[in-house]
Enzyme design. Structure first.
Site, mmCIF file in Angstrom:
data_model
loop_
_atom_site.group_PDB
_atom_site.id
_atom_site.type_symbol
_atom_site.label_atom_id
_atom_site.label_comp_id
_atom_site.label_asym_id
_atom_site.label_seq_id
_atom_site.Cartn_x
_atom_site.Cartn_y
_atom_site.Cartn_z
ATOM 1 N N GLY A 281 52.222 -45.143 20.053
ATOM 2 C CA GLY A 281 51.715 -45.138 18.681
ATOM 3 C C GLY A 281 50.215 -44.896 18.606
ATOM 4 O O GLY A 281 49.709 -44.413 17.591
ATOM 5 N N GLU B 48 57.173 -43.735 25.618
ATOM 6 C CA GLU B 48 58.300 -44.483 25.033
ATOM 7 C C GLU B 48 59.574 -44.426 25.861
ATOM 8 O O GLU B 48 60.368 -45.365 25.855
ATOM 9 C CB GLU B 48 58.574 -43.991 23.602
ATOM 10 C CG GLU B 48 57.531 -44.407 22.583
ATOM 11 C CD GLU B 48 56.334 -43.466 22.506
ATOM 12 O OE1 GLU B 48 56.200 -42.563 23.374
ATOM 13 O OE2 GLU B 48 55.524 -43.632 21.580
ATOM 14 N N ALA C 177 52.533 -48.928 19.658
ATOM 15 C CA ALA C 177 53.118 -49.889 18.726
ATOM 16 C C ALA C 177 53.287 -51.205 19.492
ATOM 17 O O ALA C 177 53.379 -51.200 20.724
ATOM 18 C CB ALA C 177 54.461 -49.376 18.242
ATOM 19 N N GLU D 117 49.905 -41.287 18.644
ATOM 20 C CA GLU D 117 50.440 -40.804 17.361
ATOM 21 C C GLU D 117 49.477 -41.084 16.210
ATOM 22 O O GLU D 117 49.340 -40.267 15.302
ATOM 23 C CB GLU D 117 51.806 -41.461 17.117
ATOM 24 C CG GLU D 117 52.836 -40.997 18.139
ATOM 25 C CD GLU D 117 54.114 -41.817 18.113
ATOM 26 O OE1 GLU D 117 54.070 -42.985 18.562
ATOM 27 O OE2 GLU D 117 55.132 -41.312 17.649
HETATM 28 N N1 CAA Z 1 52.414 -53.904 22.704
HETATM 29 C C1 CAA Z 1 52.193 -55.218 22.844
HETATM 30 N N2 CAA Z 1 51.296 -55.721 23.698
HETATM 31 C C2 CAA Z 1 50.620 -54.869 24.470
HETATM 32 C C3 CAA Z 1 50.819 -53.472 24.388
HETATM 33 C C4 CAA Z 1 51.753 -52.993 23.452
HETATM 34 N N3 CAA Z 1 51.979 -51.696 23.257
HETATM 35 N N4 CAA Z 1 50.011 -52.869 25.297
HETATM 36 C C5 CAA Z 1 49.328 -53.847 25.915
HETATM 37 N N5 CAA Z 1 49.678 -55.041 25.416
HETATM 38 C C6 CAA Z 1 49.205 -56.369 25.807
HETATM 39 C C7 CAA Z 1 49.764 -56.785 27.148
HETATM 40 O O1 CAA Z 1 51.071 -57.334 26.982
HETATM 41 C C8 CAA Z 1 48.746 -57.814 27.590
HETATM 42 O O2 CAA Z 1 48.968 -59.009 26.909
HETATM 43 P P1 CAA Z 1 49.150 -60.392 27.756
HETATM 44 O O3 CAA Z 1 47.806 -60.559 28.421
HETATM 45 O O4 CAA Z 1 49.410 -61.383 26.687
HETATM 46 O O5 CAA Z 1 50.241 -60.156 28.705
HETATM 47 C C9 CAA Z 1 47.431 -57.223 27.066
HETATM 48 O O6 CAA Z 1 47.796 -56.307 26.022
HETATM 49 C C10 CAA Z 1 46.661 -56.444 28.115
HETATM 50 O O7 CAA Z 1 47.531 -55.478 28.669
HETATM 51 P P2 CAA Z 1 47.761 -55.286 30.236
HETATM 52 O O8 CAA Z 1 47.592 -56.578 30.934
HETATM 53 O O9 CAA Z 1 49.065 -54.576 30.413
HETATM 54 O O10 CAA Z 1 46.526 -54.343 30.576
HETATM 55 P P3 CAA Z 1 46.401 -53.297 31.767
HETATM 56 O O11 CAA Z 1 44.981 -52.845 31.763
HETATM 57 O O12 CAA Z 1 46.985 -53.847 33.017
HETATM 58 O O13 CAA Z 1 47.350 -52.050 31.330
HETATM 59 C C11 CAA Z 1 48.237 -50.410 29.792
HETATM 60 C C12 CAA Z 1 47.017 -51.268 30.216
HETATM 61 C C13 CAA Z 1 48.526 -49.380 30.877
HETATM 62 C C14 CAA Z 1 47.854 -49.709 28.481
HETATM 63 C C15 CAA Z 1 49.466 -51.315 29.582
HETATM 64 O O14 CAA Z 1 49.103 -52.398 28.757
HETATM 65 C C16 CAA Z 1 50.656 -50.630 28.959
HETATM 66 O O15 CAA Z 1 51.353 -49.891 29.629
HETATM 67 N N6 CAA Z 1 50.891 -50.874 27.642
HETATM 68 C C17 CAA Z 1 52.036 -50.341 26.952
HETATM 69 C C18 CAA Z 1 51.897 -48.867 26.674
HETATM 70 C C19 CAA Z 1 53.126 -48.360 25.951
HETATM 71 O O16 CAA Z 1 54.211 -48.355 26.488
HETATM 72 N N7 CAA Z 1 52.940 -47.918 24.698
HETATM 73 C C20 CAA Z 1 54.042 -47.439 23.861
HETATM 74 C C21 CAA Z 1 54.521 -48.542 22.977
HETATM 75 S S1 CAA Z 1 56.000 -48.118 22.087
HETATM 76 C C22 CAA Z 1 55.468 -47.152 20.838
HETATM 77 O O17 CAA Z 1 54.303 -46.913 20.669
HETATM 78 C C23 CAA Z 1 56.544 -46.623 19.927
HETATM 79 C C24 CAA Z 1 56.054 -45.593 18.969
HETATM 80 O O18 CAA Z 1 56.244 -44.419 19.161
HETATM 81 C C25 CAA Z 1 55.406 -45.951 17.735
#
Ligand code: CAA
Length: 258
Positions: A109, A132, A66, A112
């Site tokens: 998400g 999460e 998400a 999911e």
């Molecule tokens: N939401 C918003 N933006 C996101 C995102 C997310 N879930 N995941 C990645 N992005 C964005 C980053 O902020 C970044 O944007 P900027 O360049 O503007 O900073 C861009 O996508 C590229 O991401 P990274 O630079 O972080 O890329 P990476 O290759 O270094 O890492 C990754 C990849 C390991 C997937 C890392 O992006 C990450 O950990 N993302 C979050 C994963 C996460 O925690 N997901 C759960 C979200 S909460 C949820 O989903 C609740 C639910 O149950 C519904």
């Protein structure tokens, strides 16, 4: 075909394709994505020229979860009042079989969303997880419920409580994905599988999906009652007569509804 902002939508033969397309955010699922995916899937679902749907992302990310930036400043009141993930309920309710073709990250998400689909094909590059707890929240798009049903309590609990990611081979071993394939074959394999499903009789495919869904939600006795009813109802379809006649006459069936 409708133009969307965050997804690409295409009909190829009897298969509807939905490609998540927010590369700058690794396909993070914001409100627009959820509304657009639900809308596109409902549109395909209403079209009896479509017999299967494929949802996919990019090579690097199916979806990285998400959209954290969209959620960050929300209050509990807002999350409840707007039913933040409500559109996904519409997506999960389509009766057409949906295949998730997952490459790269399927986190939070994203994992999911894959689990809302009926079949998960994973590229050998795919990475799944429910991270999460690292953000001070819990899975909110069905992860706590669907992951347990997929892999059992102890594996689900380990993944959800620790946030540990699993690679495609482990995901396949624990039953989180239907099948792992080489990344270069993912879309061809999804196409083949979707076309196979779409070549079957639509009423029997709908009935099979409804009965599988019932197994996820009800007791064994109630699920068996659903199966009995769905099985019997198909005997009123032309396709059942055709399918069984074709078997007797040793020829391929020509289904009306497909
Ligand atoms: N939401 C918003 N933006 C996101 C995102 C997310 N879930 N995941 C990645 N992005 C964005 C980053 O902020 C970044 O944007 P900027 O360049 O503007 O900073 C861009 O996508 C590229 O991401 P990274 O630079 O972080 O890329 P990476 O290759 O270094 O890492 C990754 C990849 C390991 C997937 C890392 O992006 C990450 O950990 N993302 C979050 C994963 C996460 O925690 N997901 C759960 C979200 S909460 C949820 O989903 C609740 C639910 O149950 C519904």
């Amino acid at each position: 075909m409708v133009e969307y902002e965050t997804i690409l939508v295409e009909q190829r033969g009897r298969v509807g394709w939905i490609t998540l397309n927010r590369p700058q955010a690794l396909n993070a699922l914001n409100g627009t994505v959820s509304e657009e995916v639900a809308d596109a899937a409902s549109g395909f679902d209403a079209d009896d020229g479509i017999g299967a749907i494929v949802v996919t992302g990019s090579e690097k990310a199916f979806a990285a979860g998400a959209d954290i930036k969209e959620m960050e400043s929300k209050t509990a009141e807002e999350m409840i009042a707007t039913d933040h993930f409500g559109a996904w309920t519409r997506f999960a309710a389509v009766r057409t079989p949906v295949i998730a073709a997952v490459s790269g990250y399927a986190l939070g998400g994203g994992c999911e969303l894959a689990m809302m689909c009926d079949i998960i094909l994973a590229a050998d590059t795919a990475v799944f997880g429910q991270p999460e707890v690292n953000l001070g929240v819990i899975p909110g798009m069905g992860g706590t419920q669907r992951l347990i049903r997929a892999v059992g309590y102890y594996k689900a609990a380990e993944l959800i409580l620790s946030g540990r990611r699993v690679k495609a081979d482990e995901a396949e071993r624990i039953g989180l994905v239907s099948r792992m394939v080489p990344a270069s074959d993912l879309l061809d394999e999804a196409t083949r599988l979707a076309e196979t499903i779409a070549s079957k009789s639509l009423p029997s495919v709908y009935a099979a999906k409804a009965t599988l869904d019932a197994a996820m939600e009800t007791s064994l006795a109630d699920g068996l009652a659903v199966e009995k009813r769905e099985f019997a109802a198909l005997f009123d379809t032309a396709d059942q007569k055709e399918g069984m006649a074709a078997f007797r006459e040793k020829r391929p069936p020509r289904f009306q509804h497909r």
